[in-house]
Design a protein around this motif. Structure first.
Motif, mmCIF file in Angstrom:
data_model
loop_
_atom_site.group_PDB
_atom_site.id
_atom_site.type_symbol
_atom_site.label_atom_id
_atom_site.label_comp_id
_atom_site.label_asym_id
_atom_site.label_seq_id
_atom_site.Cartn_x
_atom_site.Cartn_y
_atom_site.Cartn_z
ATOM 1 N N ASP A 25 0.841 -1.182 0.000
ATOM 2 C CA ASP A 25 0.000 0.000 0.000
ATOM 3 C C ASP A 25 0.886 1.245 0.000
ATOM 4 O O ASP A 25 2.066 1.179 0.326
ATOM 5 C CB ASP A 25 -0.886 -0.033 1.259
ATOM 6 C CG ASP A 25 -1.931 1.067 1.205
ATOM 7 O OD1 ASP A 25 -2.799 0.979 0.325
ATOM 8 O OD2 ASP A 25 -1.826 1.991 2.022
ATOM 9 N N VAL A 26 0.340 2.390 -0.370
ATOM 10 C CA VAL A 26 1.117 3.631 -0.422
ATOM 11 C C VAL A 26 1.488 4.118 0.961
ATOM 12 O O VAL A 26 2.460 4.830 1.128
ATOM 13 C CB VAL A 26 0.333 4.726 -1.169
ATOM 14 C CG1 VAL A 26 0.162 4.348 -2.609
ATOM 15 C CG2 VAL A 26 -1.023 4.940 -0.525
ATOM 16 N N CYS A 27 0.709 3.751 1.944
ATOM 17 C CA CYS A 27 0.996 4.200 3.302
ATOM 18 C C CYS A 27 1.348 3.000 4.158
ATOM 19 O O CYS A 27 0.525 2.100 4.326
ATOM 20 C CB CYS A 27 -0.219 4.938 3.898
ATOM 21 S SG CYS A 27 0.106 5.594 5.546
ATOM 22 N N LYS A 65 -5.120 -0.697 -7.896
ATOM 23 C CA LYS A 65 -6.375 0.042 -7.812
ATOM 24 C C LYS A 65 -6.532 0.702 -6.444
ATOM 25 O O LYS A 65 -6.892 1.880 -6.332
ATOM 26 C CB LYS A 65 -7.542 -0.907 -8.088
ATOM 27 C CG LYS A 65 -8.906 -0.225 -8.060
ATOM 28 C CD LYS A 65 -10.015 -1.222 -8.379
ATOM 29 C CE LYS A 65 -11.382 -0.547 -8.329
ATOM 30 N NZ LYS A 65 -12.483 -1.529 -8.604
ATOM 31 N N LEU A 66 -6.222 -0.039 -5.391
ATOM 32 C CA LEU A 66 -6.320 0.506 -4.046
ATOM 33 C C LEU A 66 -5.315 1.641 -3.837
ATOM 34 O O LEU A 66 -5.629 2.656 -3.207
ATOM 35 C CB LEU A 66 -6.073 -0.620 -3.030
ATOM 36 C CG LEU A 66 -6.201 -0.229 -1.541
ATOM 37 C CD1 LEU A 66 -7.606 0.257 -1.236
ATOM 38 C CD2 LEU A 66 -5.854 -1.434 -0.659
ATOM 39 N N LEU A 67 -4.129 1.483 -4.375
ATOM 40 C CA LEU A 67 -3.109 2.524 -4.245
ATOM 41 C C LEU A 67 -3.536 3.807 -4.928
ATOM 42 O O LEU A 67 -3.363 4.917 -4.396
ATOM 43 C CB LEU A 67 -1.784 2.022 -4.833
ATOM 44 C CG LEU A 67 -0.617 3.008 -4.831
ATOM 45 C CD1 LEU A 67 -0.259 3.396 -3.407
ATOM 46 C CD2 LEU A 67 0.582 2.406 -5.550
ATOM 47 N N ILE A 108 -3.934 7.555 -3.162
ATOM 48 C CA ILE A 108 -3.157 8.701 -3.666
ATOM 49 C C ILE A 108 -4.077 9.853 -4.006
ATOM 50 O O ILE A 108 -3.783 11.026 -3.734
ATOM 51 C CB ILE A 108 -2.316 8.280 -4.881
ATOM 52 C CG1 ILE A 108 -1.170 7.359 -4.431
ATOM 53 C CG2 ILE A 108 -1.729 9.498 -5.600
ATOM 54 C CD1 ILE A 108 -0.358 6.791 -5.561
ATOM 55 N N SER A 109 -5.251 9.547 -4.565
ATOM 56 C CA SER A 109 -6.214 10.610 -4.907
ATOM 57 C C SER A 109 -6.705 11.315 -3.644
ATOM 58 O O SER A 109 -6.823 12.547 -3.619
ATOM 59 C CB SER A 109 -7.383 10.009 -5.680
ATOM 60 O OG SER A 109 -8.361 10.979 -5.953
ATOM 61 N N CYS A 137 -2.275 18.121 -0.442
ATOM 62 C CA CYS A 137 -1.442 18.798 -1.447
ATOM 63 C C CYS A 137 -2.101 20.024 -2.065
ATOM 64 O O CYS A 137 -1.416 21.026 -2.317
ATOM 65 C CB CYS A 137 -1.076 17.815 -2.567
ATOM 66 S SG CYS A 137 -0.097 16.414 -1.967
ATOM 67 N N GLU A 138 -3.418 19.953 -2.344
ATOM 68 C CA GLU A 138 -4.012 21.039 -3.122
ATOM 69 C C GLU A 138 -3.912 22.374 -2.396
ATOM 70 O O GLU A 138 -3.550 23.402 -2.995
ATOM 71 C CB GLU A 138 -5.473 20.693 -3.430
ATOM 72 C CG GLU A 138 -5.633 19.654 -4.514
ATOM 73 C CD GLU A 138 -7.094 19.449 -4.890
ATOM 74 O OE1 GLU A 138 -7.960 20.121 -4.295
ATOM 75 O OE2 GLU A 138 -7.349 18.635 -5.782
ATOM 76 N N GLY A 139 -4.189 22.422 -1.111
ATOM 77 C CA GLY A 139 -4.123 23.673 -0.362
ATOM 78 C C GLY A 139 -2.704 24.226 -0.274
ATOM 79 O O GLY A 139 -2.454 25.429 -0.474
#
Length: 976
Positions: free
Chosen positions: A38-40, A253-255, A259-260, A267-269
């Motif tokens: 997983d990413v985390c 798919k889960l990753l 991430i999204s 990240c966006e702020g």
């Protein structure tokens, strides 16, 4: 992956004798299938036991992971463009062009070529050869199972039954030879009633071939049984691969979903804040750029204002700063596209203005009235000009000063001559136009005063030049010292990196507040280290604070120029350092060379003054004026020139040879004339000398008395005192009486004049020594010709050369010999050690004089010897006693004694009469032997004894000879 179909899990061998072992279990060769991470790492979705081995996008985001792969494996295996499914397992779902498509090489993997294996091949080739050789020699070890070995041996034995022709790679029945070898037709012949036997043979051949076929099939089946596990393993691997891909797809798919979510939440702020901050910084930069452009726009008017006040250094600094800003901060600005070329032209104009200004300054400085004041003219102006010229690398500006020096030196002499001529009424300037002709009309005192005036003006002229050039050299050395301090400061800053970080913070704060860094420096807000650090930072085109710094410098140039005027009034090191900028890109070698050239210019100034003085001297000497000077005048001229030469050497620190050479040339001419005059005078005296004893005037006795303790000095004339003193009969020298002739008295005075001239003009010592040696040799040779050679009989008209003439000549020579050591010591004290070899001339002269004196003594003895020979040859032993011969001999001896006793010292008289007595005894002894008179006590012996006693008594009765040992017993022949 494309080449994976060529690999086999079963080991293969090229040798037909190879043995094969059973493959290991497939579960032992392949790693178990793991799910993607997983990413985390804190929220695992896979197997917890595999968490430590899983890569993380957060931790491993800066290094290569499996997510950087450029090949989508499921898409590659399920190509929808594939029209025809291949039967091969590895290529049926890969696409038509998959194998032929080039794969982009990875940036993380090195390019492997054959050269990488070259070293390995070199190492392994000898081992392989040794292994092959040993394998052929040694039997293989029994490492296999006995049963397998037995089976292999059996199958090998069966295969050996098959003929080798079937095993050949080029086996083909189409070949007639091969066909005949396999099917021998000779066995199938039907002739001769052998049909039954041929049928049996063909049947046997058929059974034989069938047996061969069975053996081959059995071996093929055995080999297939050995490789059966490999086929089953391949099918198992296909199922495992599909399961692994399915799990991988789910993990991807889960990753992507996680991430999204992270992108939206985290990240966006932050990115929006960064974007707005960047926009604000860009606006500030644009505002600063506009301010900078406004400041640069005012460069040309400011430069014109600075040039109007002769602030060349400030104008050049402003131009250099503006050029730097245009190249770094405002590069590409369309409105300033021509400003750079305009500033270059303006800089060239400033160069010309500075050179013209320096030329004007040099002219004004050198053409000032030559008074005793040697102050520098407008010192601050000179310093400013020198700094500007150094800044522009105009390192040949000193040549302008040198040209002005030449012109001024010419004008000094011309003006002095004009001023002197105007004061002289006897010179008509309308008739005599040329200055050289006017100068030649002056007498020696007038010309000497003019020369003294010129030398004094030249001395002041050189002192002014030295003061100005010393100031210029001090400026050059200040710049050199500044360069050294800058290098030392850079080394210190590199060692103090911690302090630099603090300075960066302060500079960033000033820039953020909108202040100009140079303003902050001038107000003393930053420490010295910070200021130097900031100046270094501004040289980098990528430095952000450079824009504000570049803006501030043009704006503050006008104010700084006025401060320069105040500080440069008294040129102190602190005030001068304000003019030294960091943009003076002069190397230490260039600055040292420039300082040496300026020092050389001072030497050239001395040479120029000497050269002009030489020309002035030669112009006056053109008509032989200097050669006609008497000794006192030439000595005064020589001392004046020597004093000027020493003054210039003291001022400039180097000896100039032109004036010294001219003085030496004139001194040589003076020496030649001096010597010729005295040699001519001596020649005339000798030609008129009658070789009679002369009275010694009192002035000559004073002259001799002045030579005391080896020191030679001519006494001053005292006409009143000499009138009361009468001439003496003899010359008293250190208690001894010398009877001399008038020529020798004058010769002594001439010798002392030579020595005195050497004291007055030391540069002619060697020439005077040579000339004096020549004079003494001339006197010796000429006196020898006149006296011993009897030349005086024809020259003077003497009737004969008497013994008195000879004795007087000898005594005169002895007087000269007495002074030769004193003269030698006088010259030795004034010669250089390397010139001591010239003193050998005096040794040769002394030897020549002693030889001459000995010849005169021999001549006196020879006169009496001829008399004895003439008288004693007629001697007869008979009465009366004393005989007439001995009476005559005693008379001649008395005359000889009377002639020489007052001239020669008593010791020399005794020695001379001893030699004469020896000659007398020799002739008497010879005559007695001729007359057969022996010492037998007879009558003849008694007569001779009486004559000899008469001779002895008369001789010892002479003055000074009473104690003379005559030893007359030697006249008799010794009995053997």
């Amino acid at each position: 992956m494309a080449s994976s179909h060529s690999s086999s899990p079963v080991p293969q061998s090229n040798s037909s004798d190879a043995f094969f072992k059973k493959e290991m279990d497939a579960t032992k060769r392949f790693r178990p299938v793991q799910s993607l991470p997983d990413v985390c790492p804190k929220e695992p979705t896979g197997d917890p036991s595999n968490l430590c081995d899983s890569p993380s996008l957060v931790v491993d985001q800066h290094r290569w992971t499996i997510y950087h792969s450029k090949v989508n494996l499921p898409a590659a295996l399920n190509d929808p463009r594939l029209a025809k499914r291949e039967s091969d397992f590895f290529t049926k779902t890969w696409g038509v062009d998959f194998v032929d498509t080039e794969v982009t090489p990875s940036f993380y993997l090195p390019q492997i070529t054959k050269e990488h294996f070259a070293l390995y091949q070199q190492e392994i080739t000898p081992r392989e050869k040794v292994h092959e050789r040993f394998k052929n020699i040694c039997t293989p070890k029994d490492t296999f199972d006995r049963t397998l070995l037995h089976t292999h041996d059996k199958s090998r034995t069966d295969l050996e039954q098959v003929p080798k022709i079937f095993m050949k790679p080029d086996f083909a029945l189409e070949d007639s030879l091969t066909f005949n070898a396999v099917l021998p037709w000779s066995h199938f012949s039907t002739a001769g009633g052998k049909g039954n036997r041929d049928a049996a043979s063909s049947k046997l051949l058929q059974e034989k071939l069938s047996h061969y076929l069975d053996i081959v099939e059995v071996n093929i089946a055995h080999q297939i049984s050995l490789r059966s596990e490999a086929f089953f393993h391949a099918m198992t691997s296909q199922h495992e691969l599909q399961d692994y891909l399915r799990k991988t797809s789910q993990a991807v798919k889960l990753l992507r979903e996680k991430i999204s979510k992270i992108d939206k939440v985290m990240c966006e702020g932050s990115l929006r804040v960064l974007r707005l901050s960047l926009t604000r910084n860009n606006c500030i930069k644009a505002y600063n750029k506009l301010k900078l452009m406004a400041t640069v726009h005012q460069t040309q008017p400011t430069v014109q204002l600075l040039l109007s006040t002769s602030e060349f250094v400030g104008a050049l600094d402003l131009i250099a700063t503006t050029q730097e800003v245009l190249q770094q901060e405002l590069q590409g600005i369309h409105s300033f596209r021509h400003l750079g070329s305009q500033l270059c032209e303006l800089e060239k104009l400033i160069d010309k203005m500075m050179i013209a200004e320096f030329s004007t300054y040099a002219r004004n400085d050198l053409n000032r009235p030559l008074e005793d004041d040697c102050q520098i003219l407008e010192e601050e102006r000179l310093v400013s000009l020198v700094f500007g010229l150094l800044k522009q690398r105009k390192l040949n500006f000193y040549e302008i000063y040198g040209d002005e020096m030449i012109i001024t030196a010419k004008n000094i002499i011309k003006q002095r001559v004009v001023n002197t001529v105007l004061q002289m009424k006897e010179i008509d300037t309308e008739v005599v136009v040329k200055l050289a002709d006017q100068m030649r009309m002056m007498n020696f005192p007038q010309w000497f005063d003019l020369l003294k005036n010129i030398f004094s003006k030249f001395t002041i002229f050189l002192k002014r030049i030295k003061a100005t050039l010393s100031n210029i050299r001090s400026v050059v050395f200040l710049v050199l010292d500044k360069n050294q301090k800058t290098r030392d400061l850079e080394d210190t800053l590199q060692k103090n990196s911690a302090k630099d970080s603090t300075v960066d913070t302060e500079v960033a704060y000033l820039t953020h507040e909108g202040m100009f860094i140079s303003d902050a420096f001038s107000e003393g807000d930053l420490p010295p280290v910070a200021a130097d650090t900031t100046s270094q930072r501004n040289t980098s085109p990528n430095s952000e604070p450079c824009s504000s710094d570049s803006v501030s410098e043009p704006e503050c140039t006008t104010d700084s120029s006025s401060s320069k005027e105040q500080t440069s009034s008294s040129v102190t090191p602190g005030g001068v350092e304000m003019m030294i900028g960091d943009d003076m890109k002069l190397t230490d070698l260039e600055l040292v060379r420039l300082a040496n050239n300026i020092q050389e210019l001072l030497y050239n100034a001395s040479d120029i003054c000497h050269d002009r003085s030489v020309k002035f001297l030669m112009a006056r000497a053109k008509d032989g004026f200097l050669e006609k000077l008497n000794s006192n005048e030439f000595v005064a001229l020589s001392r004046l020139m020597e004093g000027f030469i020493l003054d210039t050497e003291q001022i400039c620190g180097r000896r100039s040879m032109s004036l010294r050479g001219a003085l030496q040339s004139q001194a040589n001419r003076f020496v030649n004339r001096f010597h010729e005059e005295r040699k001519t005078k001596l020649s005339l005296l000798l030609d008129n000398e009658r070789w009679k004893q002369a009275e010694v005037p009192a002035e000559f006795q004073d002259l001799v008395d002045s030579v005391s303790d080896g020191r030679i000095s001519l006494p001053e004339k005292k006409p009143a005192a000499t009138e009361d003193r009468k001439p003496a009969e003899f010359l008293i020298v250190e208690g001894q009486k010398y009877a001399t002739v008038g020529t020798v008295l004058l010769l002594i005075r001439i010798i002392l004049e030579y020595c005195q001239c050497v004291d007055n003009i030391p540069s002619i010592t060697t020439d005077m020594l040579t000339r004096l040696s020549d004079l003494l040799k001339y006197f010796n040779s000429r006196s020898c010709q006149l006296v011993l050679g009897a030349g005086a009989l024809q020259v003077v008209g003497l009737k004969t050369i008497t013994t008195k003439n000879l004795a007087l000549s000898s005594r005169c020579l002895q007087l000269i010999v007495h002074y030769i050591p004193i003269i030698r010591a006088h010259f030795e004290a004034r010669l250089q050690p390397k010139q001591f070899s010239m003193l050998r001339h005096f040794d040769h002269i002394t030897k020549d004089y002693h030889d001459h004196i000995a010849e005169i003594s021999a001549k006196l003895v020879a006169i009496m010897d001829s008399l004895f020979d003439k008288l004693l040859s007629k001697y007869e032993v008979k009465a009366p006693v004393p005989s007439a011969c001995f009476r005559n001999i005693c008379k001649q001896m008395a005359k000889m004694h009377e002639a020489i006793y007052d001239l020669l010292p008593e010791e020399q008289t005794q020695m001379l009469f001893l030699r004469i007595n020896a000659s007398y005894k020799l002739h008497l002894k010879r005559q007695l032997a001729h007359l057969n008179v022996v010492n037998d006590g007879g009558p003849l012996n008694g007569l001779v004894t009486s004559d000899v006693a008469f001779y002895t008594g008369n001789l010892q009765a002479l003055k000074g000879l009473n104690n003379l040992d005559l030893n007359m017993a030697e006249i008799w022949e010794q009995k053997r």
